[in-house]
Design a protein around this motif. Structure first.
Motif, PDB file in Angstrom:
ATOM      1  N   LYS A   1     -56.790 -43.075 -21.390  1.00  0.00           N
ATOM      2  CA  LYS A   1     -57.551 -42.049 -20.672  1.00  0.00           C
ATOM      3  C   LYS A   1     -56.755 -40.749 -20.760  1.00  0.00           C
ATOM      4  N   LEU A   2     -57.288 -39.832 -21.551  1.00  0.00           N
ATOM      5  CA  LEU A   2     -56.639 -38.532 -21.728  1.00  0.00           C
ATOM      6  C   LEU A   2     -57.088 -37.576 -20.638  1.00  0.00           C
ATOM      7  N   PRO A   3     -56.291 -36.570 -20.358  1.00  0.00           N
ATOM      8  CA  PRO A   3     -56.628 -35.615 -19.294  1.00  0.00           C
ATOM      9  C   PRO A   3     -57.925 -34.860 -19.575  1.00  0.00           C
ATOM     10  N   ASN A   4     -58.566 -34.431 -18.509  1.00  0.00           N
ATOM     11  CA  ASN A   4     -59.760 -33.605 -18.608  1.00  0.00           C
ATOM     12  C   ASN A   4     -59.307 -32.143 -18.612  1.00  0.00           C
TER      13      ASN A   4
ATOM     14  N   GLU B   1     -48.313 -44.721 -17.379  1.00  0.00           N
ATOM     15  CA  GLU B   1     -48.782 -43.365 -17.120  1.00  0.00           C
ATOM     16  C   GLU B   1     -47.639 -42.415 -17.436  1.00  0.00           C
ATOM     17  N   PHE B   2     -47.942 -41.320 -18.105  1.00  0.00           N
ATOM     18  CA  PHE B   2     -46.894 -40.373 -18.460  1.00  0.00           C
ATOM     19  C   PHE B   2     -47.482 -38.980 -18.590  1.00  0.00           C
ATOM     20  N   ALA B   3     -46.609 -37.983 -18.550  1.00  0.00           N
ATOM     21  CA  ALA B   3     -47.018 -36.584 -18.644  1.00  0.00           C
ATOM     22  C   ALA B   3     -47.553 -36.288 -20.035  1.00  0.00           C
ATOM     23  N   ALA B   4     -48.676 -35.601 -20.088  1.00  0.00           N
ATOM     24  CA  ALA B   4     -49.296 -35.279 -21.374  1.00  0.00           C
ATOM     25  C   ALA B   4     -48.596 -34.121 -22.066  1.00  0.00           C
ATOM     26  N   GLY B   5     -47.955 -33.266 -21.317  1.00  0.00           N
ATOM     27  CA  GLY B   5     -47.356 -32.068 -21.892  1.00  0.00           C
ATOM     28  C   GLY B   5     -45.871 -32.183 -22.125  1.00  0.00           C
ATOM     29  N   LYS B   6     -45.433 -33.295 -22.647  1.00  0.00           N
ATOM     30  CA  LYS B   6     -44.004 -33.523 -22.840  1.00  0.00           C
ATOM     31  C   LYS B   6     -43.397 -32.601 -23.900  1.00  0.00           C
ATOM     32  N   ASN B   7     -44.031 -32.501 -25.051  1.00  0.00           N
ATOM     33  CA  ASN B   7     -43.534 -31.689 -26.157  1.00  0.00           C
ATOM     34  C   ASN B   7     -44.540 -30.593 -26.467  1.00  0.00           C
ATOM     35  N   ILE B   8     -44.387 -29.441 -25.847  1.00  0.00           N
ATOM     36  CA  ILE B   8     -45.328 -28.331 -26.050  1.00  0.00           C
ATOM     37  C   ILE B   8     -44.634 -27.237 -26.841  1.00  0.00           C
ATOM     38  N   LYS B   9     -45.263 -26.849 -27.949  1.00  0.00           N
ATOM     39  CA  LYS B   9     -44.746 -25.760 -28.768  1.00  0.00           C
ATOM     40  C   LYS B   9     -45.765 -24.637 -28.782  1.00  0.00           C
ATOM     41  N   PHE B  10     -45.284 -23.410 -28.697  1.00  0.00           N
ATOM     42  CA  PHE B  10     -46.126 -22.229 -28.842  1.00  0.00           C
ATOM     43  C   PHE B  10     -45.810 -21.603 -30.186  1.00  0.00           C
TER      44      PHE B  10
ATOM     45  N   ASP C   1     -44.725 -53.460 -25.142  1.00  0.00           N
ATOM     46  CA  ASP C   1     -44.811 -52.059 -24.744  1.00  0.00           C
ATOM     47  C   ASP C   1     -44.869 -51.176 -25.978  1.00  0.00           C
ATOM     48  N   PRO C   2     -45.992 -50.488 -26.168  1.00  0.00           N
ATOM     49  CA  PRO C   2     -46.060 -49.594 -27.325  1.00  0.00           C
ATOM     50  C   PRO C   2     -45.157 -48.377 -27.114  1.00  0.00           C
ATOM     51  N   LYS C   3     -44.692 -47.828 -28.205  1.00  0.00           N
ATOM     52  CA  LYS C   3     -43.920 -46.591 -28.146  1.00  0.00           C
ATOM     53  C   LYS C   3     -44.910 -45.437 -28.169  1.00  0.00           C
ATOM     54  N   VAL C   4     -44.748 -44.511 -27.229  1.00  0.00           N
ATOM     55  CA  VAL C   4     -45.686 -43.412 -27.062  1.00  0.00           C
ATOM     56  C   VAL C   4     -45.022 -42.104 -27.460  1.00  0.00           C
ATOM     57  N   SER C   5     -45.732 -41.310 -28.239  1.00  0.00           N
ATOM     58  CA  SER C   5     -45.253 -39.963 -28.540  1.00  0.00           C
ATOM     59  C   SER C   5     -46.416 -38.995 -28.362  1.00  0.00           C
ATOM     60  N   VAL C   6     -46.096 -37.845 -27.795  1.00  0.00           N
ATOM     61  CA  VAL C   6     -47.095 -36.809 -27.550  1.00  0.00           C
ATOM     62  C   VAL C   6     -46.568 -35.501 -28.124  1.00  0.00           C
ATOM     63  N   SER C   7     -47.426 -34.814 -28.829  1.00  0.00           N
ATOM     64  CA  SER C   7     -47.068 -33.517 -29.386  1.00  0.00           C
ATOM     65  C   SER C   7     -48.220 -32.559 -29.115  1.00  0.00           C
TER      66      SER C   7
ATOM     67  N   ALA D   1     -48.901 -30.714 -16.278  1.00  0.00           N
ATOM     68  CA  ALA D   1     -49.318 -31.408 -15.057  1.00  0.00           C
ATOM     69  C   ALA D   1     -50.275 -32.564 -15.343  1.00  0.00           C
ATOM     70  N   ALA D   2     -50.934 -32.510 -16.476  1.00  0.00           N
ATOM     71  CA  ALA D   2     -51.910 -33.545 -16.813  1.00  0.00           C
ATOM     72  C   ALA D   2     -51.218 -34.870 -17.132  1.00  0.00           C
ATOM     73  N   LYS D   3     -51.868 -35.966 -16.802  1.00  0.00           N
ATOM     74  CA  LYS D   3     -51.331 -37.311 -17.029  1.00  0.00           C
ATOM     75  C   LYS D   3     -52.214 -38.085 -18.003  1.00  0.00           C
ATOM     76  N   VAL D   4     -51.547 -38.858 -18.863  1.00  0.00           N
ATOM     77  CA  VAL D   4     -52.238 -39.786 -19.750  1.00  0.00           C
ATOM     78  C   VAL D   4     -52.060 -41.174 -19.154  1.00  0.00           C
ATOM     79  N   LYS D   5     -53.156 -41.922 -19.057  1.00  0.00           N
ATOM     80  CA  LYS D   5     -53.098 -43.283 -18.524  1.00  0.00           C
ATOM     81  C   LYS D   5     -53.470 -44.254 -19.640  1.00  0.00           C
ATOM     82  N   THR D   6     -52.632 -45.254 -19.823  1.00  0.00           N
ATOM     83  CA  THR D   6     -52.892 -46.258 -20.852  1.00  0.00           C
ATOM     84  C   THR D   6     -52.832 -47.652 -20.230  1.00  0.00           C
ATOM     85  N   SER D   7     -53.594 -48.568 -20.803  1.00  0.00           N
ATOM     86  CA  SER D   7     -53.520 -49.969 -20.399  1.00  0.00           C
ATOM     87  C   SER D   7     -53.820 -50.827 -21.623  1.00  0.00           C
ATOM     88  N   TRP D   8     -53.352 -52.064 -21.591  1.00  0.00           N
ATOM     89  CA  TRP D   8     -53.523 -52.973 -22.721  1.00  0.00           C
ATOM     90  C   TRP D   8     -53.292 -54.401 -22.269  1.00  0.00           C
TER      91      TRP D   8
END
Length: 174
Positions: free
Chosen positions: A86-89, A162-171, A32-38, A143-150
């Motif tokens: 697969k990144l969100p559209n 599958e996980f939320a794409a907007g986990k760490n959002i900074k303005f 299981d890869p470790k996933v980080s989203v910023s 609300a967008a989802k990222v889907k990964t497979s391997w």
């Protein structure tokens, strides 16, 4: 006789401990890869705004546009093959806001890069945000989802996440 019994118990205990440390756990931990989203949302600079085409908009200004920069990193990919992400559209998400007839997604780009033991996926796009609040932007991004497979190289086992794409959002403000 006591020494033989003690030796047998000691040997069985050693085998039990070694059995508990089997290679299956090692493979599972690496599968299981470790996933980080910023994600960062910030106003355009003067230079960036000068490159934005504003035809079709009335009295638009630099403050009406924001850049969204998203970085998705998968770490621990040396043990994996056939990695699919697969990144969100976002174009569809921002241009189809309920009760909003405005084109919001202006233009964007992305890059995918494989490095030693990690894959990095970046997306950057410009949004026309006049009339949108930070909360609305965050809701759409979240609300967008990222889907990964391997596939795990050692076992050929397929896995996905599958996980939320907007986990760490900074303005950011400029």
């Amino acid at each position: 006789m006591k020494e033989k019994a003690f030796g047998v118990v000691y040997a069985l205990l050693t085998l039990f401990i070694l059995g508990a440390c089997s290679t299956e756990d090692v493979v599972t931990n690496n599968s299981d890869p470790k996933v980080s989203v910023s994600t960062t949302v910030k106003p355009l600079t003067k230079k960036e705004f000068s490159e934005v085409g504003t035809s079709g908009l009335t009295s638009s200004s630099k403050k009406d546009f924001h850049t969204v920069h998203m970085i998705l990193t998968l770490r621990g990919t040396d043990y994996l093959s056939n990695i699919q992400v697969k990144l969100p559209n976002y174009k569809e998400a921002f241009n189809n806001i309920k009760d909003d007839q405005q084109i919001r997604y202006w233009f964007g780009s992305g890059a995918d890069k494989e490095q030693e033991n990690k894959n990095i996926y970046t997306r950057e796009f410009v949004l026309y945000t006049k009339g949108l609040t930070d909360k609305q932007i965050k809701e759409i991004l979240s609300a967008a989802k990222v889907k990964t497979s391997w596939v795990v190289k050692d076992t050929q086992a397929k896995d996905q996440s599958e996980f939320a794409a907007g986990k760490n959002i900074k303005f950011e403000a400029k």
